[in-house]
Structures are given as structure tokens and as C-alpha cells.
Design an enzyme around this catalytic site. Sequence first.
Site, PDB file in Angstrom:
ATOM      1  N   ASP A   1       1.047  -1.222  -0.018  1.00 19.13           N
ATOM      2  CA  ASP A   1      -0.068   0.358   0.373  1.00 19.13           C
ATOM      3  C   ASP A   1       0.832   1.339   0.458  1.00 19.13           C
ATOM      4  O   ASP A   1       1.989   1.302   0.173  1.00 19.13           O
ATOM      5  CB  ASP A   1      -0.840   0.087   1.206  1.00 19.13           C
TER       6      ASP A   1
HETATM    7  C1  GLC Z   1      -4.215   3.946  -0.433  1.00 26.29           C
HETATM    8  C2  GLC Z   1      -5.055   2.933   0.137  1.00 26.29           C
HETATM    9  C3  GLC Z   1      -5.189   2.433  -0.624  1.00 26.29           C
HETATM   10  C4  GLC Z   1      -4.936   1.983  -1.884  1.00 26.29           C
HETATM   11  C5  GLC Z   1      -3.518   2.667  -2.572  1.00 26.29           C
HETATM   12  C6  GLC Z   1      -3.193   3.889  -4.110  1.00 26.29           C
HETATM   13  O1  GLC Z   1      -3.366   4.681   0.907  1.00 26.29           O
HETATM   14  O2  GLC Z   1      -4.740   2.757   1.481  1.00 26.29           O
HETATM   15  O3  GLC Z   1      -6.434   1.015  -0.636  1.00 26.29           O
HETATM   16  O4  GLC Z   1      -5.346   1.272  -3.439  1.00 26.29           O
HETATM   17  O5  GLC Z   1      -3.532   4.072  -0.982  1.00 26.29           O
HETATM   18  O6  GLC Z   1      -4.271   4.814  -4.090  1.00 26.29           O
END
Ligand code: GLC
Length: 708
Positions: free
Chosen positions: A267
Site C-alpha cells: 500500500d
Molecule cells: C491508499 C489506500 C489503498 C489504495 C492506495 C493507492 O492509501 O490504502 O487502498 O489502493 O493508497 O491509491
Amino acid sequence: MDKSKLNQLLVQMSLEEKIGQLTQFTPQYLGRENGELTGVLGDFEVEQVYLDSLGSILNADSFEDMVEIQREHLKHDRLKIPLVFMRDIIHGYRTIFPIPLGLGATFDPDLIEEMAHQSGSEAASEGVQVTFSPMADLSRDARWGRVMEGTGEDSFLNAKMSASMVKGYQGQPGILAHDPSRIAACVKHYAGYGAVLAGRDYSTVDFSRITLYQDYLPAFQSAIEAGAKLVMPAFTLFEGVPATASKYLLKEVLREYLKFDGATISDWGSVDKFITMHIAGNQQRASELALNAGLDMDMMSGAFVRGLKQAVAEGAVDVADIDTAVYRMLELKNDLGLFEDPYRQFGENHATNEVFGEKIRANARKVATKSIVLLKNKNVLPLDTKIRIGVTGPLGDSQKILGAWSSLGKHSDAVSLATGLQKRFDHVELIPLPTSSDPADYANIDVIVAGLGEREDDTGESACKTNIELPEDQVVLLKRLQHTGKPIVGVIFAGRPLVLTNVVGLLDAILYAWFPGTEGGNALADLISGVSLPQGRLPMTFPRASGQVPIYYNTPRNGSPANDQNPSKFTSRYVDCENAPLFSFGYGLGYGDVHYGTPTIDNKVLTDNRDIKIEIALNNTSMYGSIETIQCYAGSSITEIVRPEVELKHWQQVEIPAGSTKKITFTISSDDLAYVHSDLNREADKGAFIVRIGSSATNYQELSLVYR
Ligand code: GLC
């Protein structure tokens, strides 16, 4: 490209190029202006060799951007390995569907598969190649802002919905490279993010391996079995270790138990958070922990490009493990056909999908009508289109009904509740706030429709609440409107179950609209006028009070069960609130008046070789059709570990025309009784068990049977 050539490509790559291939940044790291920020931007200092060999870009804002970025990249990447473009297509790209909690409320996996294909196709037309979806987190705590992003509190419903989304995005196995309307799916957040302490985003979680296997893994297992190409580990911990650094989760469970052979991507900045959590002193150590645990791609922390080379030099990371990760990313790109066509026919050459076209908008409207849940109807709905409506409330004419994670959806495209009603009904007027409570001011109005709920910005990531009551000013508004003597229909927009205890008595009808997306107002008008029938059923339990949360239907038994009707000391109860929820999991009304007959069974004894068939007749005695979601729950009477009484095992959705009867049959097999035992094996116990057939987790008829 033939897979044998992937290894030939891999062996040509330098260590720096391999590390670059395992890194994902937003376009800002390439010096560009555009790029949606879904996290905190970090330090831009990155050696050019890594940018030239970058593996992926997330959140580029248009296909023009992606075409330009890809062209530039291919000029600089020595081996011409194309970038892969990723984005969060959670419930639509430009045409926004209901939030996933509303998608769960449809209890219609086929509908959701079609939705995922359409929204994935719209995104593919604009250059997106991978979506960070489905969000498969089990959500039991409505204080957590991200409950809007998943499909609710039941792991069986979540498993069905996750698999449907993967199939919708990716299509049949093997066609990703040939069908430009398909995109790869990244199932997230692996695993147990929804168990955050106090419902506060990113806070700690702690649950047993039994709970992991029983409750949190099924939706990931079904997504992986459906072919999900990527898995994103959660920000949160498992057994004290960040999921992104957990060898147990990323190797033993994901690779050996779930048999996942795709790529893992962190993430946003997750690897850097090891430093914040004090399990790594610097990015080199953090990158070592992540790579050695089995993380393949580092999203946005820069730890890989700043630490892995030195970690290899110090013998802390084996190049073979880096090669394994690189191969997985090359395989993903190959599955997408990027080596043959880095642009996947998107943009000007990609005519087969329309962006924001009539077809996808019509489907967004259909899905929205099926997601909205009728919670109360005191003989008010549906309304004849001649009825004179007064629309009011903070969300009565709001276009901010797309919900969180709405990608490039535009509020200006959204059809508000008032606009939808004005297109459908002959006489609709807006009642400005603050409203009068003088009945004389409502002489030309037959019914008041109040748009209520929470702000969409108070839902989604990092948008948690300690108080999930409907805002006090809305309760005051309804009390004023009660003085008018007019029936009041409440339309509630929310990204979570809100506590409605103070308003249920003030409303004659309640439609829970979640955030219904671009076509929300039209969908609501279809339901309020009876053109469409209410189908939605609650995918999460609705609490009576904020203090009950987390509350969910399948909580394990306890040794001192309370009785709300006859509360007594030394039982599991509150002194200021009954235990029962306001509305239970699976609850929802229709316009019809459907009576469930007495279930009949073909035999009382279940064996491994003989299932039990249960039949039930549903009789609709009203003048309206009804879409019923008949639910079948089951649970063993004596179990090896403490279990809930029952859990959802099957459901069927049928439309029952006015004045007609339909017969439904459920087949119960021993697998319906299987659960995760203390040795982590999933199996069924012989002995007595119960089956409950009904319209929700609390409205059912019960059968006592035995498994021999
Ligand atoms: C965010 C979220 C995740 C998302 C990622 C990219 O922090 O936790 O669900 O896919 O970043 O946007």
C-alpha cells in the site's frame, strides 16, 4: 511474449534495473504536474537509473498523460520494458456506481460482475491497466471510514462479491492480453484491516489465526481463485508484524495455503511505515524486511530504490529473491500484453468502449436502484407521479452523492435527489432550509422528501467517526417538519451504517441510499415512483447506539447471554441500551406483502452422501411486485470451539409478482457446516444442527436437523 523470453529479459537486467522494476510512483516523481494523490507525497530524491527503469505508475490522470509517460519511459528504459499503469477503480472510473457497501446490498453477484466489467472497461479506455480493487476487507465497525469500500460484515457475501469483481475486471483466464476492455485486479487489503482498534484507520489490529482463516481470508481466497493478478497487503499488523513484512501472511498463507502465484504490491508508503512503527531504523532495513517477507513491488515509499542495493551488498537480501519479484512483475505485464502493445489499444485507437456513455450510465442507474434499501414504509411509497412533492434537507438537492474513492467521477455529472424527482414527478418544489414548520406553508405539498445523512468527505480512508448518529441538526429539522402534518420520506446518504434510532419514529418511510453514484437521483426517483422495486438488503448490521459498535450478526456465543425482553444482572448486556440492533444484517423491505410459508424438508438426516433439500413457498398478497432475497443460515449445535449460532450459507433472489406465489429450494450439504477448528482445519462436526430460512438474520423460521 513467450514466457521463456521473460527469463531471457530478466538475466539482462542490472540490479538497479531490477530494483527500479519493483518500484511504483505517481507521475509527480517524473516531474509531472498531474496525478491523483491518495496518500502523502514523500521525498522526490531518486537516482535517475531507477526512474529510467521504473516498473509502474499509479494515478496518472488521463490517457494522454499515460501515452506521453509511456512514450518517454520507453525512450529511457534500456531494455524497453513498458510501465504498467494502476489506479483505484473502486466503484467506477468516470461513471460512478454506488459505493461498494451499496454493491454488497444488492446481494446480486452477477450484477456486480457486469458493473466491474463496465467500470473496468471505461478505465481501460483511458489507459488504466490495473485496478486496486476489490477491497475485500470484512467490516464490522461502522466508525471506520473504509466500511464504504468493502461489501460488509459477512465473509460469505464478501467472498461472492470479491470473486464477481475480479471476474468482471479480468474476464475469463488468459484474455487480458487480447481484450482491451479488461483490466487486472489487485485484491486488498490483505488481511484484516477492518479490525482496526476503535474503528480508527491505520490503528493496530490483533486477532487469532482462527479468525484470520475463518473470517478474513475467504474473500481473498475467492478473489485469488477467480484469478486476481495482484494482492495488496494491508497497512495493519498480523501477530505484531506489519502485513507487508509478514512472512507468515505473504509466504506461508498467501503462497502455500491460498496458492497465489501473482504479484504483491504494498500500500501507499507502507514500507516506510516500518520505520514509524519502530521495527526498522532506516529505509535499507525496511526494504530488506519487505522483500524478504515476500513483497514484490514498493508503492511510493522509495525504500526499495534507496535501500535494496546496499541490502544486497551486505548480504541481507538475496538477488534470487529480487529476481523472483521481478519475474512476477514481468509476468503481470506479459499477461496484460504490454510487451506487444504498451498502450493496450487505449486512447484514440480504442473505440470499443465508451467513456461515460449512455449504456454504462443506464447500468449505473440500475445498480443504484438495486443497492438502495427500504428500511421503513408506513403505506407511503411508492408515490403516484401526480403527488406534489416538497424536497428539503442538506442532501435534498446535493450532487455530492458519489461517495469516497470516486476516481475521476464528477459531481457536476451527478443527478441529485431533487433533479431525479423533478424528471419523474409533475410537481416537485424545493423547500429551502431552514424550513418553516407552519402547515400553511405546505398547502401545495402532499409529501415531503428529505435528503439526509453524512458528508461524503466524512467517509472513506482516514475518515473515521466516534459518533455515527444522524447529525443533530437533521433530527431538529425532522421534528420541525413533523408539525406540518405531511408524510415525510427520509432518503439517507451515507458511507456506513448510521444510528437512526432518533429518527425512525419521525419518518414515514426511509430509503437508505448509501452514496448511489452518478445516477443516484434517477435511481431514487425510479424507486419512489415504483418504476423500480426495492431490492437492497443490509450488508452490515445497523446499531441502535454508537456504543454498540462493533456489532455484527454472527458474533460467537457467550456464557451469559442476555435477554432483551427480560434483562437480568450477570448477563452480557448494557444498562442503557438493549443488545439488539436497530436493523439486522440482511434486512430490507419491498413494496409487496410477502408471506413465507412453512419450510419443508426431504429428510432430517444429512450425510456426506446425502444432502438435505429445503423448500419454502413465498406468497405475495399485495398489489405490488416484490424482489425477495431469501436467506439461508446454518450452524452446528455443539462445536469444538465457540461459534456463532448460525452463519449465512446461501441466498436466492426472486421477483414475486403481485398476487402470486413462488417456491424456493435450498440444498444443504455438510460443507455448509464446516468451520475452522483449533487446528486451523476447516471441517464439519457430526451432530445436531439448525437451519434458519428467512428474510434477514433475525426474521426466520428454524429447522432442527442432524448430520451423521
Ligand atoms: C491508499 C489506500 C489503498 C489504495 C492506495 C493507492 O492509501 O490504502 O487502498 O489502493 O493508497 O491509491
